[in-house]
Design a protein around this motif. Structure first.
Motif, PDB file in Angstrom:
ATOM      1  N   PHE B  80       0.177 -37.641  -8.368  1.00  0.00           N
ATOM      2  CA  PHE B  80      -0.791 -36.586  -8.079  1.00  0.00           C
ATOM      3  C   PHE B  80      -1.193 -36.618  -6.610  1.00  0.00           C
ATOM      4  N   ARG B  81      -1.472 -37.810  -6.107  1.00  0.00           N
ATOM      5  CA  ARG B  81      -1.915 -37.914  -4.724  1.00  0.00           C
ATOM      6  C   ARG B  81      -0.826 -37.425  -3.775  1.00  0.00           C
ATOM      7  N   ALA B  82       0.427 -37.804  -4.089  1.00  0.00           N
ATOM      8  CA  ALA B  82       1.537 -37.356  -3.229  1.00  0.00           C
ATOM      9  C   ALA B  82       1.649 -35.839  -3.249  1.00  0.00           C
ATOM     10  N   ALA B  83       1.539 -35.269  -4.445  1.00  0.00           N
ATOM     11  CA  ALA B  83       1.624 -33.814  -4.551  1.00  0.00           C
ATOM     12  C   ALA B  83       0.481 -33.167  -3.783  1.00  0.00           C
ATOM     13  N   SER B  84      -0.711 -33.713  -3.975  1.00  0.00           N
ATOM     14  CA  SER B  84      -1.887 -33.157  -3.308  1.00  0.00           C
ATOM     15  C   SER B  84      -1.764 -33.256  -1.793  1.00  0.00           C
ATOM     16  N   ALA B  85      -1.212 -34.374  -1.335  1.00  0.00           N
ATOM     17  CA  ALA B  85      -1.081 -34.592   0.106  1.00  0.00           C
ATOM     18  C   ALA B  85      -0.165 -33.554   0.752  1.00  0.00           C
ATOM     19  N   SER B  86       0.815 -33.085  -0.018  1.00  0.00           N
ATOM     20  CA  SER B  86       1.695 -32.042   0.538  1.00  0.00           C
ATOM     21  C   SER B  86       1.207 -30.661   0.108  1.00  0.00           C
ATOM     22  N   GLY B  87      -0.102 -30.538   0.012  1.00  0.00           N
ATOM     23  CA  GLY B  87      -0.738 -29.242  -0.191  1.00  0.00           C
ATOM     24  C   GLY B  87      -0.451 -28.556  -1.506  1.00  0.00           C
ATOM     25  N   ALA B  88      -0.433 -29.317  -2.592  1.00  0.00           N
ATOM     26  CA  ALA B  88      -0.133 -28.723  -3.889  1.00  0.00           C
ATOM     27  C   ALA B  88      -1.324 -27.960  -4.447  1.00  0.00           C
TER      28      ALA B  88
END
Lengths: 216, 216
Positions: B80-88
DNA sequence: CTGATGAGTTACAACTTCTAACGAACGCAA
DNA sequence: TTGCGTTCGTTAGAAGTTGTAACTCATCAG
């Protein structure tokens, strides 16, 4: 739970009675420690007889659990049918489901919980599952399409094996699936305790989801 | 999975390595036969050592499973954090969740599946769960209230322990809960095989639910 | 080099499921 | 009533499991 106690030979009566008591003890164990902790030996000891005696009544642990799963499905199907027979709409069906789930959470999880990778339910169990869906479809067919006249409903129009002989229109199919998945989503997380400590009232979330399903 | 292999004494390096291998074997067993079939003895035999040796690394079966649950939570939080970090946005988050779940269904069930009645997750695990919800809340706060400005959202306004320091408005809280429960509803039933034989395409149902969550 | 720490071993206790063989009770039928 | 077969429950035991205790031996630190 309803072991056939009809007209039978005395031996068959006794057999049915013992089988029923075994299942009852099994349900107690499951309710307090989960299905994975079910022990045939412990049941036998509780009933005052030695371990291997139970194998006269069930081929093994797996068969007993399968039988319990079957009973759980039947119990839910009966609950739904009873509700439907007294003219229940989707909301009443939802509350019947919720009541049934809260009545014995582990029984709910036996039906809708984590599956054992290799396990395949016997045909008669899937037949009961179909009956449950049919009852739900009846209730959904009584509502106007509303917001469920969706592209996915169109897809369902051509892929409705599960609603084979059922006259429900596509929107009703979509609504039934949404009913099932959404209420299961709330219920399973609630019963699993994932809402504890979050502060809000789980029944209100359930009601909100139901509202959204019934209104639009 | 990421066992700290940082600067340590050789013994600690070895210890971490063995612990990691134990967990890897455990994941294999869980993926193929479910968590209830996990056997310390079998893992030991696979690793070429005798049973009790594993107790140098884990106090027992329960501690190993707890560790796996912790890793599973961390894995999802990282995803989730990775997705969020790339503006998900919420849709991207949903697909990240779905991908993570399909990647190892038993891992998903270890987090969101049937709970053991007595079990209480340790505090650090619930902390990770909060982090997951926080990421979800971020994405939901980026959307206008829409249909989620509901009576239940009002209730949430006064009962938001789970979103304690989070600036998300009530409607975002409701949307986040709906996101969680609805997608979990579809995913868990799909992974458990309850849709098999019904004829329709499970990903399309997932997409339909997501559409409903994102649009309104 | 020595000595403590820690890994792995075997042995064992207490469980579990499940099979095999035996005895005894039960019900039916002559 | 007297068999006689079916079925039940027993004990014994095999093959698993988790987990503890005690011992050996390698490794690492001083």
């Amino acid at each position: 739970m309803a072991e056939k106690t009809g007209t039978k030979t005395p031996r068959e009566r006794y057999r049915s009675q013992v089988r029923a008591e075994i299942k009852e003890r099994a349900w107690e164990q499951i309710a307090t420690a989960g299905a994975s902790a079910l022990s045939l030996n412990a049941i036998a000891k509780q009933m005052g007889m030695s371990g291997p005696a139970l194998y006269r009544y069930f081929a093994g642990r797996d068969e007993l659990i399968t039988e319990l799963i079957r009973d759980a499905y039947r119990s839910l199907a009966d609950t739904f049918r009873a509700a439907s027979a007294s003219g229940a709409d989707v909301a009443a069906l939802a509350h019947a489901l919720r009541g049934w789930a809260l009545d014995d959470p582990q029984r709910y999880f036996l039906v809708y919980g984590t599956p054992v990778p290799g396990y395949h339910a016997p045909d008669d169990v899937t037949a009961i599952a179909s009956e449950i869906m049919a009852t739900l479809l009846d209730a959904c067919a009584a509502l106007p399409p509303g917001d469920f006249a969706t592209p996915f409903a169109t897809h369902l129009e051509g892929h409705r094996q599960w609603a084979d002989g059922h006259p429900a229109p596509p929107a009703a199919l979509h609504r039934a699936l949404a009913f099932w998945t959404r209420l299961h989503g709330v219920l399973s997380l609630e019963l699993a305790g994932h809402f504890t400590g979050m502060g809000f009232d789980p029944p209100l979330l359930f009601a909100a989801e139901l509202e959204d399903l019934s209104a639009h």
